[in-house]
Design an enzyme around this catalytic site. Structure first.
Site, PDB file in Angstrom:
ATOM      1  N   CYS A  64      41.435  36.022  34.273  1.00  0.00           N
ATOM      2  CA  CYS A  64      40.796  36.920  33.673  1.00  0.00           C
ATOM      3  C   CYS A  64      39.815  36.477  32.641  1.00  0.00           C
ATOM      4  O   CYS A  64      39.952  35.743  31.810  1.00  0.00           O
ATOM      5  CB  CYS A  64      41.900  37.997  32.742  1.00  0.00           C
ATOM      6  SG  CYS A  64      41.021  39.274  31.571  1.00  0.00           S
ATOM      7  N   CYS A  67      41.156  37.624  28.787  1.00  0.00           N
ATOM      8  CA  CYS A  67      42.465  36.991  28.146  1.00  0.00           C
ATOM      9  C   CYS A  67      42.922  35.910  29.110  1.00  0.00           C
ATOM     10  O   CYS A  67      44.032  35.496  28.679  1.00  0.00           O
ATOM     11  CB  CYS A  67      43.293  38.127  27.987  1.00  0.00           C
ATOM     12  SG  CYS A  67      44.214  38.863  29.434  1.00  0.00           S
ATOM     13  N   CYS A  96      42.392  42.649  35.684  1.00  0.00           N
ATOM     14  CA  CYS A  96      43.494  41.815  34.784  1.00  0.00           C
ATOM     15  C   CYS A  96      44.841  42.798  34.935  1.00  0.00           C
ATOM     16  O   CYS A  96      44.714  43.878  34.617  1.00  0.00           O
ATOM     17  CB  CYS A  96      42.965  41.680  33.614  1.00  0.00           C
ATOM     18  SG  CYS A  96      44.288  40.755  32.656  1.00  0.00           S
ATOM     19  N   CYS A  99      45.216  43.228  30.616  1.00  0.00           N
ATOM     20  CA  CYS A  99      44.442  43.791  29.731  1.00  0.00           C
ATOM     21  C   CYS A  99      43.375  44.943  30.720  1.00  0.00           C
ATOM     22  O   CYS A  99      42.801  45.663  30.040  1.00  0.00           O
ATOM     23  CB  CYS A  99      43.308  42.923  29.037  1.00  0.00           C
ATOM     24  SG  CYS A  99      42.230  42.296  29.834  1.00  0.00           S
ATOM     25  N   CYS A 122      39.131  27.937  51.206  1.00  0.00           N
ATOM     26  CA  CYS A 122      38.550  27.165  52.250  1.00  0.00           C
ATOM     27  C   CYS A 122      36.906  26.815  52.543  1.00  0.00           C
ATOM     28  O   CYS A 122      36.651  25.723  52.807  1.00  0.00           O
ATOM     29  CB  CYS A 122      39.363  27.138  53.580  1.00  0.00           C
ATOM     30  SG  CYS A 122      39.169  28.567  54.241  1.00  0.00           S
ATOM     31  N   HIS A 149      39.198  29.786  59.279  1.00  0.00           N
ATOM     32  CA  HIS A 149      39.231  28.435  58.332  1.00  0.00           C
ATOM     33  C   HIS A 149      37.961  27.715  58.549  1.00  0.00           C
ATOM     34  O   HIS A 149      37.351  27.964  59.336  1.00  0.00           O
ATOM     35  CB  HIS A 149      40.566  27.771  58.894  1.00  0.00           C
ATOM     36  CG  HIS A 149      40.855  26.423  57.752  1.00  0.00           C
ATOM     37  ND1 HIS A 149      40.672  26.715  56.566  1.00  0.00           N
ATOM     38  CD2 HIS A 149      41.308  25.176  58.066  1.00  0.00           C
ATOM     39  CE1 HIS A 149      41.160  25.631  55.808  1.00  0.00           C
ATOM     40  NE2 HIS A 149      41.375  24.499  56.788  1.00  0.00           N
ATOM     41  N   ASP A 166      39.924  17.615  56.590  1.00  0.00           N
ATOM     42  CA  ASP A 166      40.228  18.951  56.121  1.00  0.00           C
ATOM     43  C   ASP A 166      40.288  18.615  54.483  1.00  0.00           C
ATOM     44  O   ASP A 166      41.315  18.278  53.873  1.00  0.00           O
ATOM     45  CB  ASP A 166      41.329  19.405  56.781  1.00  0.00           C
ATOM     46  CG  ASP A 166      41.590  21.070  56.222  1.00  0.00           C
ATOM     47  OD1 ASP A 166      41.073  21.399  54.973  1.00  0.00           O
ATOM     48  OD2 ASP A 166      41.901  21.804  56.904  1.00  0.00           O
TER      49      ASP A 166
HETATM   50 ZN   LIG Z   1      42.803  40.199  30.840  1.00  0.00          ZN
END
Ligand SMILES: [Zn+2]
Length: 577
Positions: A64, A67, A96, A99, A122, A149, A166
């Site tokens: 987030c 937060c 989030c 929050c 990827c 991929h 890879d």
């Molecule tokens: Zn948050």
């Protein structure tokens, strides 16, 4: 990818000198002390791959913005002008869980932006890694797997072919990873580069008829035409000489790919997908199948380029044969010197000792000091004014390899001396370590967990047997088929996962090249108390006989329910004094 300013920025950002030294050490471990430019470039690329794996971050959902708590994906958003500038036409929206703040996750396409953010899935990984390869002068392609991929291929002049890389998995040259390891049902695998578009699907499958049955976008004929047309457009402005080189490479690759179906599957253990969360991988069905026990064949034999280990053990033996206070003083002097050398560029390592550094000078001029200098591939000369100049005697890669061994062991022995318990070093201190043999094992974790990694004198590397928990074998042929009495051996536990430590094993010897075997030593229920713990095992006098081949048969690891693997940091065999 081909913007010179961007490339310059990338090169400035990368720890190139560190990669070069690590590549030189890896080459020295294979006995390549005077590598060619092509060998250097090839090994450098593998260092770049490992570095990239640890420096780039995987993101399922970004944390987030407000937060820093976990978020979850709730939909797609509108790209801003800045997002579009860096190629992010797709912007994910994550909410989030704590929050409720909304965090945007623009899926950037611009490698310049990715150098800065250093995160993604990827797509971002392969994009940025391919760019680094190009910036460092490699001939690199971005490879798109239509079943979702992305990875990289580089042309290796050393191997004379294209190599699969890879970055998400730090996987190198394991093209069957997806079909065999992850259980993917591939259809189209297309490589894109500055000079063309290439259908490289055949490199990644051994089930071509099955793959063809899934290729339903267009007819095979049309697919071939489209690829050829795009390549022709990309190449339209090239000079005839450049075209010649590319076309020769094309023919070589076409030949390789058409023969790929007939070539045997590799014996390498191919793991399930490692990148991304467990849940994410399970949803995608890419966890792979558990390792299946079958008739075990051996991996290729490898040379132990470990002359330096024997020399350094001898130097340790000389040092520790003195009074404890003297030994401690010399270890401290050595540690200072080794650290000083380590900080310098590996191709021009040197140290200058002033005439006033009396204790240092006296030590390095003694028999013990000379043994250390020889062990780390350095030599000393008078500087003409009472001081001393220490410079490289051996090729830089060989000396760099030995320097790590010396430094790790000086630190280990210092600790052991302080603890006043030298029993686990008793064979090492006799200084008669077996060197220069050929070793092979039932399994190896490529590229770095080879059997020879247990003999390189580095605590930090290990032999890793992917299917060795319930049985593994390692065979060691003495240098030049010499017959010798083995008086004992050390096993050192690896960096992590105590469950993979060997628990039960036996050591056997052969005097007829491996036709018949005789027991030298048998152990069961052995426990390593620490990581990097060296344990010493003596072969009973009545069991000793001259042998030219040794065989370690491991029956079980510490916790077979928790792991399929066996691993050891080091194995040392010792000769009669
Ligand atoms: Zn948050």
């Amino acid at each position: 990818y081909h913007d010179p300013a961007m490339q310059g920025l990338a090169r400035a950002l990368l720890p190139v000198e560190e990669f070069e030294e690590k590549a030189a050490i890896a080459l020295a471990k294979e006995g390549k002390f005077q590598p060619t430019k092509e060998e250097e470039n090839h090994f450098f690329l593998i260092q770049l791959l490992h570095w990239f794996k640890t420096s780039f971050k995987w993101v399922n959902s970004p944390s987030c913005d407000f937060c820093a708590s976990n978020t979850h994906h709730i939909g797609m958003g509108e790209p801003s002008a800045e997002d579009l500038q860096f190629g992010a036409s797709r912007v994910e929206i994550h909410s989030c869980e704590l929050c409720g703040t909304v965090t945007r996750f623009p899926r950037y396409n611009s490698p310049a932006k990715l150098m800065e953010t250093q995160c993604g899935r990827c797509g971002e990984w392969a994009n940025c890694f391919t760019f680094y390869c190009v910036a460092l002068g490699y001939n690199a392609r971005l490879v798109l797997d239509f079943t979702d991929h992305v990875w990289t291929e580089c042309y290796s002049p050393y191997l004379g072919r294209w190599v699969h890389l890879d970055p998400c998995e730090a996987s190198y040259d394991t093209p069957l990873l997806y079909e065999k390891g992850w259980g993917k049902k591939l259809n189209y695998v297309i490589a894109v580069a500055k000079d063309g578009v290439y259908d490289v699907t055949k490199r990644y499958t051994r089930k071509w008829p099955e793959v063809v049955s899934r290729r339903n976008l267009v007819s095979e004929e049309t697919a071939e035409e489209v690829v050829a047309l795009l390549t022709a457009i990309q190449r339209s402005k090239l000079e005839p000489e450049e075209l010649d080189i590319l076309e020769q490479r094309d023919r070589q690759e076409a030949e390789e790919l058409s023969g790929a179906q007939a070539s045997p599957e590799t014996d390498q253990h191919l793991p399930g997908r490692q990148s991304g969360s467990k849940e994410w991988r399970e949803v995608r069905g890419e966890m792979g199948v558990q390792h299946i026990e079958s008739d075990r064949s051996f991996c290729p034999a490898r040379l132990c380029a470990d002359e330096h280990v024997g020399k350094i053990y001898q130097a340790i033996g000389l040092l520790c044969s003195q009074e404890r206070s003297t030994a401690e003083k010399e270890l401290a002097l050595l540690h200072d010197l080794l650290i000083k050398l380590k900080r310098q560029p590996f191709r021009a390592r040197s140290a200058k000792l002033e005439s006033t550094d009396e204790t240092q000078l006296n030590f390095l001029q003694s028999k013990g000091g000379a043994a250390w200098l020889d062990g780390i591939g350095m030599k000393q000369a008078s500087d003409g004014s009472g001081g001393m100049q220490v410079t490289l005697k051996e090729p830089p890669g060989k000396a760099a390899l030995a320097l790590v061994t010396a430094l790790e062991n000086v630190e280990k022995v210092t600790k052991k001396l302080a603890s006043q318990d030298m029993s686990s070093l008793q064979l090492m201190l006799q200084g008669r370590r077996l060197c220069g043999g050929l070793v092979y094992a039932t399994g190896e974790q490529m590229p770095s967990g080879t059997a020879s990694a247990a003999f390189d004198g580095h605590y930090s590397t290990k032999w890793e047997e992917p299917g060795g928990a319930k049985g593994a074998t390692l065979v060691y042929h003495l240098h030049g088929n010499a017959s010798q009495h083995i008086v004992g051996y050390d096993l050192t536990s690896a960096n992590d996962c105590p469950e993979r430590d060997p628990l039960d094993w036996m050591l056997e010897g052969s005097c007829d090249g491996g036709k018949t075997w005789q027991l030298l030593d048998k152990r069961s229920g052995e426990l390593f108390q620490e990581r990097y713990e060296r344990r010493c095992f003596i072969v009973a006098k009545e069991s000793q006989f001259p042998c030219s081949v040794l065989r370690l048969q491991f029956a079980a690891v510490r916790e077979t329910v928790k792991t399929s693997r066996l691993q050891l940091s080091s194995i040392d065999f010792y000769l009669h004094n």
